[in-house]
Design a protein around this motif. Structure first.
Motif, short mmCIF file in Angstrom:
data_model
loop_
_atom_site.label_atom_id
_atom_site.label_comp_id
_atom_site.label_asym_id
_atom_site.label_seq_id
_atom_site.Cartn_x
_atom_site.Cartn_y
_atom_site.Cartn_z
N ALA A 124 5.14 11.44 -14.29
CA ALA A 124 5.15 10.49 -15.40
C ALA A 124 4.28 10.97 -16.54
O ALA A 124 4.65 10.87 -17.72
N PHE A 125 3.11 11.50 -16.21
CA PHE A 125 2.16 11.94 -17.23
C PHE A 125 2.65 13.20 -17.94
O PHE A 125 2.65 13.27 -19.18
N ASP A 126 3.08 14.18 -17.17
CA ASP A 126 3.42 15.48 -17.74
C ASP A 126 4.80 15.52 -18.39
O ASP A 126 5.00 16.13 -19.43
N ASN A 127 5.77 14.87 -17.75
CA ASN A 127 7.17 15.01 -18.18
C ASN A 127 7.83 13.71 -18.61
O ASN A 127 9.03 13.69 -18.86
N ASN A 128 7.05 12.61 -18.63
CA ASN A 128 7.62 11.30 -18.94
C ASN A 128 8.76 10.94 -17.98
O ASN A 128 9.69 10.23 -18.33
N ASP A 129 8.64 11.45 -16.75
CA ASP A 129 9.62 11.18 -15.70
C ASP A 129 9.05 10.11 -14.77
O ASP A 129 8.16 10.38 -13.96
N TRP A 130 9.55 8.90 -14.88
CA TRP A 130 8.99 7.76 -14.15
C TRP A 130 9.76 7.43 -12.88
O TRP A 130 9.52 6.38 -12.26
N THR A 131 10.64 8.31 -12.44
CA THR A 131 11.50 7.99 -11.30
C THR A 131 10.70 7.65 -10.05
O THR A 131 10.87 6.58 -9.44
N VAL A 132 9.81 8.55 -9.64
CA VAL A 132 9.03 8.32 -8.42
C VAL A 132 8.10 7.12 -8.59
O VAL A 132 7.95 6.30 -7.68
N ALA A 133 7.49 7.00 -9.76
CA ALA A 133 6.57 5.88 -10.00
C ALA A 133 7.31 4.55 -9.92
O ALA A 133 6.80 3.58 -9.33
N VAL A 134 8.50 4.48 -10.48
CA VAL A 134 9.27 3.24 -10.44
C VAL A 134 9.71 2.92 -9.01
O VAL A 134 9.72 1.75 -8.59
N ILE A 135 10.05 3.94 -8.24
CA ILE A 135 10.39 3.71 -6.82
C ILE A 135 9.19 3.11 -6.09
O ILE A 135 9.32 2.18 -5.28
N GLY A 136 7.99 3.63 -6.37
CA GLY A 136 6.78 3.08 -5.77
C GLY A 136 6.59 1.62 -6.14
O GLY A 136 6.27 0.77 -5.29
N TYR A 137 6.83 1.30 -7.41
CA TYR A 137 6.71 -0.09 -7.85
C TYR A 137 7.79 -0.96 -7.21
O TYR A 137 7.53 -2.13 -6.87
N LEU A 138 8.98 -0.42 -7.03
CA LEU A 138 10.05 -1.18 -6.39
C LEU A 138 9.65 -1.57 -4.97
O LEU A 138 9.88 -2.72 -4.53
N ILE A 139 9.04 -0.65 -4.25
CA ILE A 139 8.56 -0.94 -2.89
C ILE A 139 7.52 -2.06 -2.93
O ILE A 139 7.57 -3.01 -2.14
N MET A 140 6.56 -1.93 -3.86
CA MET A 140 5.52 -2.96 -3.97
C MET A 140 6.12 -4.31 -4.32
O MET A 140 5.73 -5.35 -3.76
N ILE B 265 0.84 -1.20 0.00
CA ILE B 265 0.00 0.00 0.00
C ILE B 265 0.87 1.25 0.00
O ILE B 265 0.60 2.23 -0.71
N ALA B 266 1.94 1.22 0.79
CA ALA B 266 2.86 2.36 0.81
C ALA B 266 3.45 2.57 -0.59
O ALA B 266 3.58 3.72 -1.06
N GLY B 267 3.78 1.48 -1.27
CA GLY B 267 4.30 1.60 -2.63
C GLY B 267 3.28 2.19 -3.57
O GLY B 267 3.62 3.00 -4.46
N VAL B 268 2.02 1.82 -3.40
CA VAL B 268 0.94 2.38 -4.23
C VAL B 268 0.87 3.89 -4.05
O VAL B 268 0.73 4.66 -5.02
N LEU B 269 0.98 4.36 -2.83
CA LEU B 269 0.89 5.79 -2.56
C LEU B 269 2.10 6.54 -3.13
O LEU B 269 1.96 7.67 -3.61
N VAL B 270 3.26 5.90 -3.08
CA VAL B 270 4.45 6.51 -3.72
C VAL B 270 4.23 6.59 -5.23
O VAL B 270 4.53 7.60 -5.86
N TYR B 271 3.71 5.51 -5.80
CA TYR B 271 3.41 5.51 -7.23
C TYR B 271 2.45 6.64 -7.58
O TYR B 271 2.64 7.35 -8.57
N ALA B 272 1.39 6.79 -6.77
CA ALA B 272 0.41 7.86 -7.01
C ALA B 272 1.07 9.23 -6.99
O ALA B 272 0.73 10.12 -7.78
#
Length: 390
Positions: A105-121, A92-99
């Motif tokens: 990710a949407f605006d700048n194609n920057d997936w860094t934070v989203a990928v960190i969230g997925y890594l946690i999950m 769940i914590a990873g989901v919130l980081v992804y969010a």
């Protein structure tokens, strides 16, 4: 329970329902869905439908796939002890980081934070699969280990995506999407994990309710904001009424048939489960479309009337078509029943050119689909069995 061995649950277990932890897990996805929807609204209202839809698909895939990974694992191996609960809370914590990373990710194609969230999950989910493997033997153990290996390999791919040139990111994203989708297919080739059909159908239904609930919430906020700033009641009432009818009809149609009766093997379950990406994404996009229609009605969207209408009618039509394809068509009798939803979807698309009242007309079309479907089901003697087969 502090600790119990993680063993497979029975596929024939009686009275299997969603747990409070699963409901909590679902609720945390509302944040990510809202973020994706808000970005889609902005892109559509500014006249960038192509980039908006592509970006929305990419970020929504991440939302849906994270939910999928947890849901099917939990259906097979939920033991509800302390380590299991802690691992789920970490996810769940990873989901919130992804969010939190959806906007970048949407605006700048920057997936860094989203990928960190997925890594946690993925760390938590991989540990869960390894724990499941420890309690299994033979083909079941091999399947669990394949899942764990697949998660690690795919996650390494997502991390690597952060370091490739910007121009290549979205194409490589699609490659990784295919890799992710192949993991369950390959892992379960020789052994089917013991997911529970009734439980899975209930879990998908609950997530559908969350998606439609987010649509209603987003639409309500949009209408309220427009009224506070513009007092354009005459322009907003048809949009609000039509949007509400569409959501009501979407709920009715989705829950009209007992889908768990058809999910017996992975041959039926995997296409059904994967197809829900479009059901969930289109359901959430209906709310975004209503927000765009509201912004256009008060002069805040820089697009044509047809484009504003399409923001509602296109996802609504896609929702009906996908529900028909995955659910309803398996319970139809005769051409008349089979044609209700496809014809209704075409009629929804035709409403795109209905001017300022397009959303209201679309809502009436969706309502008519329910009424006609119910009438045909009653005449065919199916009402007692499926409730209202539309």
């Amino acid at each position: 329970m502090t600790y119990v061995p993680m063993t497979a649950r029975s596929r024939d277990e009686g009275h299997r329902t969603a747990t409070s932890l699963e409901l909590f897990f679902d609720l945390c996805f509302v944040v990510a869905i809202a973020q994706a929807g808000a970005r889609l609204v902005h892109a559509l209202a500014e006249g960038h439908p192509a980039s908006g839809v592509v970006g929305y698909f990419f970020v929504f895939f991440g939302v849906w796939w994270a939910w999928m990974n947890f849901t099917w694992f939990a259906s097979a191996y939920d033991c509800d002890d302390v380590p299991y609960r802690v691992a789920t809370l970490v996810q769940i914590a990873g989901v919130l980081v992804y969010a939190a990373g959806v906007g970048r990710a949407f605006d700048n194609n920057d997936w860094t934070v989203a990928v960190i969230g997925y890594l946690i999950m993925r760390v938590a989910l991989t540990a869960q699969w390894l724990r499941a493997a420890a309690g299994e033997s033979g083909a079941a153990r091999s399947a669990a280990l394949k899942y764990a290996a697949g998660l690690v390999i795919c996650q390494a791919g997502w991390v690597g995506l952060l370091f490739v040139p910007e121009a290549s990111k979205r194409w490589l994203f699609l490659v990784l999407v295919v890799a992710e989708l192949l993991v369950p297919v390959l892992a379960e080739r020789e052994h089917q994990t013991p997911w529970h059909a009734h439980h899975i159908v209930e879990r998908y239904g609950l997530f559908t309710i969350i998606v439609l609930g987010e649509t209603i919430a987003a639409s309500t906020v949009a209408v309220e904001s427009a009224l506070n700033e513009h007092e354009a009641l005459g322009e907003l009432l048809p949009i609000a009424a039509g949007g509400l009818l569409i959501v009501f009809a979407a709920w009715w149609i989705y829950f009209a048939v007992p889908m768990h009766e058809r999910l017996n093997t992975n041959r039926e379950a995997i296409p059904w489960g994967y197809g829900h990406l479009l059901i969930f994404a289109s359901g959430a996009a209906i709310g975004a479309g209503i927000e765009v229609a509201v912004e256009h009605a008060v002069g805040q969207a820089h697009i044509s009337q047809v484009a504003a209408n399409a923001a509602v009618t296109v996802p609504s039509a896609l929702f009906l078509l996908m529900v028909w394809f995955l659910h309803s068509r398996h319970f139809k009798r005769g051409a008349a029943q089979q044609l209700v939803l496809p014809v209704s979807a075409l009629a929804l698309l035709a409403c795109t050119w209905a001017g300022p009242y397009a959303v209201l007309y679309a809502g009436l079309v969706a309502t008519a689909a329910v009424v006609v479907g119910m009438t045909l089901a009653v005449r065919g003697g199916q009402f007692e069995r499926v409730g209202a087969d539309v």
